[in-house]
Write a protein that holds these residues in place. Structure first.
Motif, PDB file in Angstrom:
ATOM      1  N   GLY A 127     -50.457-120.138  78.144  1.00 18.01           N
ATOM      2  CA  GLY A 127     -51.179-120.124  79.407  1.00 18.01           C
ATOM      3  C   GLY A 127     -52.031-118.877  79.565  1.00 18.01           C
ATOM      4  O   GLY A 127     -51.641-117.786  79.176  1.00 18.01           O
ATOM      5  N   ASP A 128     -53.209-119.059  80.121  1.00 15.14           N
ATOM      6  CA  ASP A 128     -54.095-117.943  80.445  1.00 15.14           C
ATOM      7  C   ASP A 128     -54.180-117.816  81.952  1.00 15.14           C
ATOM      8  O   ASP A 128     -53.974-118.786  82.684  1.00 15.14           O
ATOM      9  N   ARG A 129     -54.501-116.632  82.419  1.00 13.72           N
ATOM     10  CA  ARG A 129     -54.661-116.386  83.853  1.00 13.72           C
ATOM     11  C   ARG A 129     -56.091-115.939  84.113  1.00 13.72           C
ATOM     12  O   ARG A 129     -56.572-114.983  83.513  1.00 13.72           O
ATOM     13  N   PHE A 130     -56.756-116.637  85.018  1.00 13.61           N
ATOM     14  CA  PHE A 130     -58.118-116.307  85.407  1.00 13.61           C
ATOM     15  C   PHE A 130     -58.156-116.064  86.905  1.00 13.61           C
ATOM     16  O   PHE A 130     -57.383-116.651  87.666  1.00 13.61           O
ATOM     17  N   SER A 131     -59.076-115.214  87.324  1.00 10.95           N
ATOM     18  CA  SER A 131     -59.379-115.100  88.745  1.00 10.95           C
ATOM     19  C   SER A 131     -60.881-115.276  88.891  1.00 10.95           C
ATOM     20  O   SER A 131     -61.648-114.936  87.997  1.00 10.95           O
ATOM     21  N   LEU A 132     -61.279-115.841  90.016  1.00 14.36           N
ATOM     22  CA  LEU A 132     -62.677-116.147  90.270  1.00 14.36           C
ATOM     23  C   LEU A 132     -63.048-115.595  91.635  1.00 14.36           C
ATOM     24  O   LEU A 132     -62.405-115.922  92.630  1.00 14.36           O
ATOM     25  N   ASP A 133     -64.042-114.726  91.664  1.00 15.11           N
ATOM     26  CA  ASP A 133     -64.563-114.184  92.919  1.00 15.11           C
ATOM     27  C   ASP A 133     -65.987-114.686  93.087  1.00 15.11           C
ATOM     28  O   ASP A 133     -66.795-114.563  92.158  1.00 15.11           O
ATOM     29  N   PHE A 134     -66.294-115.246  94.259  1.00 14.90           N
ATOM     30  CA  PHE A 134     -67.651-115.720  94.525  1.00 14.90           C
ATOM     31  C   PHE A 134     -67.975-115.497  95.989  1.00 14.90           C
ATOM     32  O   PHE A 134     -67.088-115.265  96.803  1.00 14.90           O
ATOM     33  N   PRO A 135     -69.252-115.583  96.341  1.00 17.45           N
ATOM     34  CA  PRO A 135     -69.647-115.364  97.740  1.00 17.45           C
ATOM     35  C   PRO A 135     -69.002-116.395  98.657  1.00 17.45           C
ATOM     36  O   PRO A 135     -68.918-117.574  98.325  1.00 17.45           O
ATOM     37  N   MET A 136     -68.556-115.949  99.814  1.00 20.28           N
ATOM     38  CA  MET A 136     -67.910-116.841 100.777  1.00 20.28           C
ATOM     39  C   MET A 136     -68.886-117.841 101.393  1.00 20.28           C
ATOM     40  O   MET A 136     -68.501-118.920 101.795  1.00 20.28           O
ATOM     41  N   ASP A 137     -70.169-117.487 101.446  1.00 21.45           N
ATOM     42  CA  ASP A 137     -71.132-118.318 102.171  1.00 21.45           C
ATOM     43  C   ASP A 137     -71.782-119.414 101.328  1.00 21.45           C
ATOM     44  O   ASP A 137     -72.662-120.114 101.821  1.00 21.45           O
ATOM     45  N   ILE A 138     -71.376-119.615 100.077  1.00 21.78           N
ATOM     46  CA  ILE A 138     -71.974-120.706  99.298  1.00 21.78           C
ATOM     47  C   ILE A 138     -71.265-122.009  99.642  1.00 21.78           C
ATOM     48  O   ILE A 138     -70.121-122.014 100.102  1.00 21.78           O
ATOM     49  N   ASP A 139     -71.951-123.123  99.397  1.00 23.26           N
ATOM     50  CA  ASP A 139     -71.369-124.418  99.761  1.00 23.26           C
ATOM     51  C   ASP A 139     -70.266-124.827  98.783  1.00 23.26           C
ATOM     52  O   ASP A 139     -70.110-124.253  97.706  1.00 23.26           O
ATOM     53  N   LEU A 140     -69.501-125.842  99.178  1.00 24.10           N
ATOM     54  CA  LEU A 140     -68.368-126.285  98.375  1.00 24.10           C
ATOM     55  C   LEU A 140     -68.792-126.792  97.005  1.00 24.10           C
ATOM     56  O   LEU A 140     -68.064-126.619  96.032  1.00 24.10           O
ATOM     57  N   GLY A 141     -69.963-127.401  96.923  1.00 26.32           N
ATOM     58  CA  GLY A 141     -70.456-127.886  95.633  1.00 26.32           C
ATOM     59  C   GLY A 141     -70.667-126.753  94.640  1.00 26.32           C
ATOM     60  O   GLY A 141     -70.314-126.864  93.464  1.00 26.32           O
ATOM     61  N   MET A 142     -71.227-125.635  95.100  1.00 26.05           N
ATOM     62  CA  MET A 142     -71.429-124.467  94.226  1.00 26.05           C
ATOM     63  C   MET A 142     -70.096-123.824  93.873  1.00 26.05           C
ATOM     64  O   MET A 142     -69.912-123.335  92.762  1.00 26.05           O
ATOM     65  N   LYS A 143     -69.141-123.841  94.791  1.00 25.09           N
ATOM     66  CA  LYS A 143     -67.810-123.309  94.485  1.00 25.09           C
ATOM     67  C   LYS A 143     -67.156-124.149  93.392  1.00 25.09           C
ATOM     68  O   LYS A 143     -66.574-123.609  92.448  1.00 25.09           O
ATOM     69  N   ALA A 144     -67.262-125.472  93.493  1.00 27.32           N
ATOM     70  CA  ALA A 144     -66.722-126.360  92.454  1.00 27.32           C
ATOM     71  C   ALA A 144     -67.423-126.123  91.122  1.00 27.32           C
ATOM     72  O   ALA A 144     -66.794-126.152  90.060  1.00 27.32           O
ATOM     73  N   THR A 145     -68.722-125.844  91.164  1.00 28.01           N
ATOM     74  CA  THR A 145     -69.481-125.586  89.942  1.00 28.01           C
ATOM     75  C   THR A 145     -69.023-124.283  89.287  1.00 28.01           C
ATOM     76  O   THR A 145     -68.902-124.201  88.058  1.00 28.01           O
ATOM     77  N   LEU A 146     -68.729-123.267  90.075  1.00 30.50           N
ATOM     78  CA  LEU A 146     -68.228-122.012  89.514  1.00 30.50           C
ATOM     79  C   LEU A 146     -66.813-122.174  88.954  1.00 30.50           C
ATOM     80  O   LEU A 146     -66.458-121.544  87.952  1.00 30.50           O
ATOM     81  N   ILE A 147     -66.017-123.032  89.558  1.00 31.24           N
ATOM     82  CA  ILE A 147     -64.699-123.339  88.993  1.00 31.24           C
ATOM     83  C   ILE A 147     -64.875-124.013  87.635  1.00 31.24           C
ATOM     84  O   ILE A 147     -64.188-123.678  86.661  1.00 31.24           O
ATOM     85  N   ALA A 148     -65.818-124.939  87.550  1.00 29.47           N
ATOM     86  CA  ALA A 148     -66.109-125.596  86.272  1.00 29.47           C
ATOM     87  C   ALA A 148     -66.573-124.583  85.226  1.00 29.47           C
ATOM     88  O   ALA A 148     -66.203-124.674  84.048  1.00 29.47           O
ATOM     89  N   ALA A 149     -67.357-123.604  85.635  1.00 27.73           N
ATOM     90  CA  ALA A 149     -67.808-122.558  84.710  1.00 27.73           C
ATOM     91  C   ALA A 149     -66.613-121.802  84.139  1.00 27.73           C
ATOM     92  O   ALA A 149     -66.602-121.437  82.953  1.00 27.73           O
ATOM     93  N   THR A 150     -65.588-121.601  84.955  1.00 31.91           N
ATOM     94  CA  THR A 150     -64.381-120.928  84.491  1.00 31.91           C
ATOM     95  C   THR A 150     -63.698-121.745  83.395  1.00 31.91           C
ATOM     96  O   THR A 150     -63.267-121.205  82.376  1.00 31.91           O
ATOM     97  N   PHE A 151     -63.616-123.060  83.587  1.00 29.01           N
ATOM     98  CA  PHE A 151     -63.035-123.930  82.560  1.00 29.01           C
ATOM     99  C   PHE A 151     -63.850-123.870  81.270  1.00 29.01           C
ATOM    100  O   PHE A 151     -63.291-123.824  80.173  1.00 29.01           O
ATOM    101  N   LEU A 152     -65.172-123.882  81.381  1.00 31.04           N
ATOM    102  CA  LEU A 152     -66.022-123.843  80.191  1.00 31.04           C
ATOM    103  C   LEU A 152     -65.862-122.513  79.450  1.00 31.04           C
ATOM    104  O   LEU A 152     -65.756-122.483  78.227  1.00 31.04           O
ATOM    105  N   ILE A 153     -65.811-121.419  80.176  1.00 30.65           N
ATOM    106  CA  ILE A 153     -65.620-120.104  79.554  1.00 30.65           C
ATOM    107  C   ILE A 153     -64.268-120.044  78.855  1.00 30.65           C
ATOM    108  O   ILE A 153     -64.154-119.563  77.722  1.00 30.65           O
ATOM    109  N   ASP A 154     -63.230-120.551  79.498  1.00 34.35           N
ATOM    110  CA  ASP A 154     -61.910-120.585  78.863  1.00 34.35           C
ATOM    111  C   ASP A 154     -61.962-121.398  77.581  1.00 34.35           C
ATOM    112  O   ASP A 154     -61.491-120.966  76.532  1.00 34.35           O
ATOM    113  N   TYR A 155     -62.554-122.570  77.642  1.00 35.60           N
ATOM    114  CA  TYR A 155     -62.650-123.457  76.480  1.00 35.60           C
ATOM    115  C   TYR A 155     -63.396-122.797  75.327  1.00 35.60           C
ATOM    116  O   TYR A 155     -62.951-122.829  74.187  1.00 35.60           O
ATOM    117  N   LEU A 156     -64.528-122.192  75.621  1.00 31.90           N
ATOM    118  CA  LEU A 156     -65.372-121.660  74.552  1.00 31.90           C
ATOM    119  C   LEU A 156     -64.897-120.330  73.980  1.00 31.90           C
ATOM    120  O   LEU A 156     -65.167-120.031  72.819  1.00 31.90           O
TER     121      LEU A 156
END
Length: 178
Positions: A133-162
């Protein structure tokens, strides 16, 4: 979780079990020597059927870099990793990534300011050796919409994978979770 020989769909659901977010990665060769121009990407739907963003790997030599695009295909954020480690080629990584925290900065394209980060946190020698298991934390601006937050979560998965997942042939096959 990820198989290098095929695409995948990842569904994220709420507490009631209703699927809300779909992350799709199409099949692409991830071998930087055999397929140097095949960069990885992910498409994010939220709610299902509504594409809210994409994450696209940029072709770079020394430091990993990604673009986060909105539903219109406009680049909103750039994510840049450290230049001293985690090259786009997993086989080129010297192992330094597993011995310390690794920070990928999230930069707002319009302002040019770093607005967040994706951090792969080092668990210590014992935990990194004993568990997968790996541990990641993700910090992003509070004022972005939920779609962009989901996209940044996906970026975390891609970075972990690659950059942090072992190839299936790298480990003892009896102990392989892939």
């Amino acid at each position: 979780m990820f198989d290098l020989n095929r695409s995948f769909d990842l569904m994220l659901s709420d507490r009631q079990g209703k699927d809300n977010v779909r992350i799709t990665r199409p099949f692409r060769c991830d071998n930087c020597i055999l397929c140097p121009c095949m960069t990885q990407s992910m498409e994010i739907e939220y709610p299902l059927g509504n594409v809210v963003g994409r994450v696209e790997q940029k072709l770079t030599l020394f430091a990993p870099s990604y673009q986060v695009l909105d539903s219109n295909g406009e680049v909103v954020f750039e994510i840049d990793g450290p230049s001293n480690c985690c090259s786009p080629c997993k086989s080129c990584c010297c192992g330094c990534c597993v011995q310390r925290n690794v920070v990928f900065g999230i930069t707002d394209v319009k302002s040019g300011r770093q607005v967040g980060s994706i951090n792969k946190e080092w668990n210590g020698v014992l935990r990194d050796v004993v568990t997968k298991g790996d541990r990641f934390s993700l910090d992003f601006p509070m004022d972005i919409d939920l779609g962009m937050k989901a996209t940044l979560i996906a970026a975390t998965f891609l970075i972990d994978y690659l950059h942090f997942e072992a190839d299936p042939g790298d480990e003892n096959t009896e102990d392989n979770d892939y």
